[in-house]
Design a protein around this motif. Structure first.
Motif, PDB file in Angstrom:
ATOM      1  N   LEU A  90       0.830  -1.194   0.000  1.00  0.00           N
ATOM      2  CA  LEU A  90       0.000   0.000   0.000  1.00  0.00           C
ATOM      3  C   LEU A  90       0.869   1.249   0.000  1.00  0.00           C
ATOM      4  O   LEU A  90       1.962   1.264   0.552  1.00  0.00           O
ATOM      5  CB  LEU A  90      -0.900   0.013   1.238  1.00  0.00           C
ATOM      6  CG  LEU A  90      -2.034  -1.005   1.257  1.00  0.00           C
ATOM      7  CD1 LEU A  90      -2.770  -0.943   2.584  1.00  0.00           C
ATOM      8  CD2 LEU A  90      -2.991  -0.768   0.118  1.00  0.00           C
ATOM      9  N   PRO A  91       0.366   2.331  -0.609  1.00  0.00           N
ATOM     10  CA  PRO A  91       1.146   3.574  -0.587  1.00  0.00           C
ATOM     11  C   PRO A  91       1.149   4.182   0.815  1.00  0.00           C
ATOM     12  O   PRO A  91       0.301   3.860   1.649  1.00  0.00           O
ATOM     13  CB  PRO A  91       0.403   4.476  -1.574  1.00  0.00           C
ATOM     14  CG  PRO A  91      -0.978   3.933  -1.633  1.00  0.00           C
ATOM     15  CD  PRO A  91      -0.861   2.452  -1.382  1.00  0.00           C
ATOM     16  N   GLU A  92       2.099   5.083   1.055  1.00  0.00           N
ATOM     17  CA  GLU A  92       2.194   5.740   2.357  1.00  0.00           C
ATOM     18  C   GLU A  92       0.962   6.579   2.638  1.00  0.00           C
ATOM     19  O   GLU A  92       0.483   6.651   3.749  1.00  0.00           O
ATOM     20  CB  GLU A  92       3.447   6.620   2.412  1.00  0.00           C
ATOM     21  CG  GLU A  92       4.740   5.847   2.492  1.00  0.00           C
ATOM     22  CD  GLU A  92       4.885   5.120   3.805  1.00  0.00           C
ATOM     23  OE1 GLU A  92       4.477   5.667   4.838  1.00  0.00           O
ATOM     24  OE2 GLU A  92       5.413   3.999   3.796  1.00  0.00           O
ATOM     25  N   THR A  93       0.459   7.257   1.622  1.00  0.00           N
ATOM     26  CA  THR A  93      -0.720   8.110   1.780  1.00  0.00           C
ATOM     27  C   THR A  93      -1.626   7.922   0.573  1.00  0.00           C
ATOM     28  O   THR A  93      -1.171   7.561  -0.509  1.00  0.00           O
ATOM     29  CB  THR A  93      -0.320   9.584   1.947  1.00  0.00           C
ATOM     30  OG1 THR A  93      -1.503  10.356   2.087  1.00  0.00           O
ATOM     31  CG2 THR A  93       0.478  10.097   0.757  1.00  0.00           C
ATOM     32  N   PHE A  94      -2.886   8.204   0.759  1.00  0.00           N
ATOM     33  CA  PHE A  94      -3.843   8.088  -0.338  1.00  0.00           C
ATOM     34  C   PHE A  94      -4.198   9.457  -0.903  1.00  0.00           C
ATOM     35  O   PHE A  94      -5.143   9.591  -1.660  1.00  0.00           O
ATOM     36  CB  PHE A  94      -5.104   7.363   0.144  1.00  0.00           C
ATOM     37  CG  PHE A  94      -4.889   5.908   0.387  1.00  0.00           C
ATOM     38  CD1 PHE A  94      -4.812   5.022  -0.668  1.00  0.00           C
ATOM     39  CD2 PHE A  94      -4.749   5.420   1.667  1.00  0.00           C
ATOM     40  CE1 PHE A  94      -4.594   3.675  -0.452  1.00  0.00           C
ATOM     41  CE2 PHE A  94      -4.536   4.076   1.898  1.00  0.00           C
ATOM     42  CZ  PHE A  94      -4.460   3.208   0.834  1.00  0.00           C
ATOM     43  N   GLU A  95      -3.451  10.476  -0.527  1.00  0.00           N
ATOM     44  CA  GLU A  95      -3.679  11.814  -1.061  1.00  0.00           C
ATOM     45  C   GLU A  95      -3.267  11.830  -2.534  1.00  0.00           C
ATOM     46  O   GLU A  95      -2.216  11.305  -2.893  1.00  0.00           O
ATOM     47  CB  GLU A  95      -2.850  12.844  -0.287  1.00  0.00           C
ATOM     48  CG  GLU A  95      -3.249  12.982   1.163  1.00  0.00           C
ATOM     49  CD  GLU A  95      -4.632  13.575   1.324  1.00  0.00           C
ATOM     50  OE1 GLU A  95      -5.007  14.450   0.533  1.00  0.00           O
ATOM     51  OE2 GLU A  95      -5.339  13.130   2.236  1.00  0.00           O
ATOM     52  N   PRO A  96      -4.079  12.452  -3.403  1.00  0.00           N
ATOM     53  CA  PRO A  96      -3.699  12.515  -4.815  1.00  0.00           C
ATOM     54  C   PRO A  96      -2.505  13.446  -5.012  1.00  0.00           C
ATOM     55  O   PRO A  96      -2.322  14.420  -4.284  1.00  0.00           O
ATOM     56  CB  PRO A  96      -4.948  13.064  -5.494  1.00  0.00           C
ATOM     57  CG  PRO A  96      -5.716  13.741  -4.423  1.00  0.00           C
ATOM     58  CD  PRO A  96      -5.373  13.051  -3.146  1.00  0.00           C
ATOM     59  N   GLU A  97      -1.671  13.141  -6.013  1.00  0.00           N
ATOM     60  CA  GLU A  97      -0.496  13.962  -6.280  1.00  0.00           C
ATOM     61  C   GLU A  97      -0.892  15.316  -6.864  1.00  0.00           C
ATOM     62  O   GLU A  97      -0.279  16.325  -6.567  1.00  0.00           O
ATOM     63  CB  GLU A  97       0.443  13.229  -7.232  1.00  0.00           C
ATOM     64  CG  GLU A  97       1.074  11.996  -6.626  1.00  0.00           C
ATOM     65  CD  GLU A  97       1.961  11.268  -7.602  1.00  0.00           C
ATOM     66  OE1 GLU A  97       2.347  11.862  -8.624  1.00  0.00           O
ATOM     67  OE2 GLU A  97       2.267  10.103  -7.342  1.00  0.00           O
ATOM     68  N   HIS A  98      -1.890  15.325  -7.720  1.00  0.00           N
ATOM     69  CA  HIS A  98      -2.359  16.565  -8.349  1.00  0.00           C
ATOM     70  C   HIS A  98      -3.849  16.710  -8.048  1.00  0.00           C
ATOM     71  O   HIS A  98      -4.686  16.212  -8.793  1.00  0.00           O
ATOM     72  CB  HIS A  98      -2.122  16.526  -9.859  1.00  0.00           C
ATOM     73  CG  HIS A  98      -0.681  16.303 -10.214  1.00  0.00           C
ATOM     74  ND1 HIS A  98       0.275  17.265 -10.026  1.00  0.00           N
ATOM     75  CD2 HIS A  98      -0.040  15.226 -10.712  1.00  0.00           C
ATOM     76  CE1 HIS A  98       1.450  16.793 -10.405  1.00  0.00           C
ATOM     77  NE2 HIS A  98       1.292  15.551 -10.825  1.00  0.00           N
ATOM     78  N   PRO A  99      -4.196  17.409  -6.961  1.00  0.00           N
ATOM     79  CA  PRO A  99      -5.606  17.465  -6.549  1.00  0.00           C
ATOM     80  C   PRO A  99      -6.455  18.479  -7.308  1.00  0.00           C
ATOM     81  O   PRO A  99      -7.626  18.617  -7.028  1.00  0.00           O
ATOM     82  CB  PRO A  99      -5.505  17.856  -5.077  1.00  0.00           C
ATOM     83  CG  PRO A  99      -4.271  18.668  -4.998  1.00  0.00           C
ATOM     84  CD  PRO A  99      -3.325  18.043  -5.997  1.00  0.00           C
TER      85      PRO A  99
END
Length: 87
Positions: free
Chosen positions: A50-59
């Motif tokens: 799993l990725p460290e965060t689920f925040e999008p790179e380009h929001p």
């Protein structure tokens, strides 16, 4: 008569089969233990991917959806405006 039968002390269980566990019980416990170990290993492998965060790179494209409700869905009402009469 029935009360006398129910009130009898069964005593300590004795006999040739008392206290013996079936080898099948040990086999079932070992199989369950092995299954648990395999499930934990598999879960750890999946969690590491799993990725460290689920925040999008380009929001930017999603920013409008993240701002809340659609414009105009909730009317802007100033606290200084008197309530409008219903017609």
């Amino acid at each position: 008569m029935i009360l006398a039968l129910l009130a009898q002390d069964p005593g300590t269980p004795t006999g040739p089969e008392f206290g013996k566990a079936s080898p099948l019980g040990l086999l079932i416990v070992l199989i369950l233990l092995a299954g648990t170990v395999l499930l934990v290993r598999s879960m750890n492998k999946h969690l590491k991917g799993l990725p460290e965060t689920f925040e999008p790179e380009h929001p930017e494209p999603d920013q409008k959806a993240d701002d809340g409700t659609d414009p105009g869905a909730i009317p802007d009402v100033d606290a200084t405006d008197p309530p409008k009469p219903a017609t």
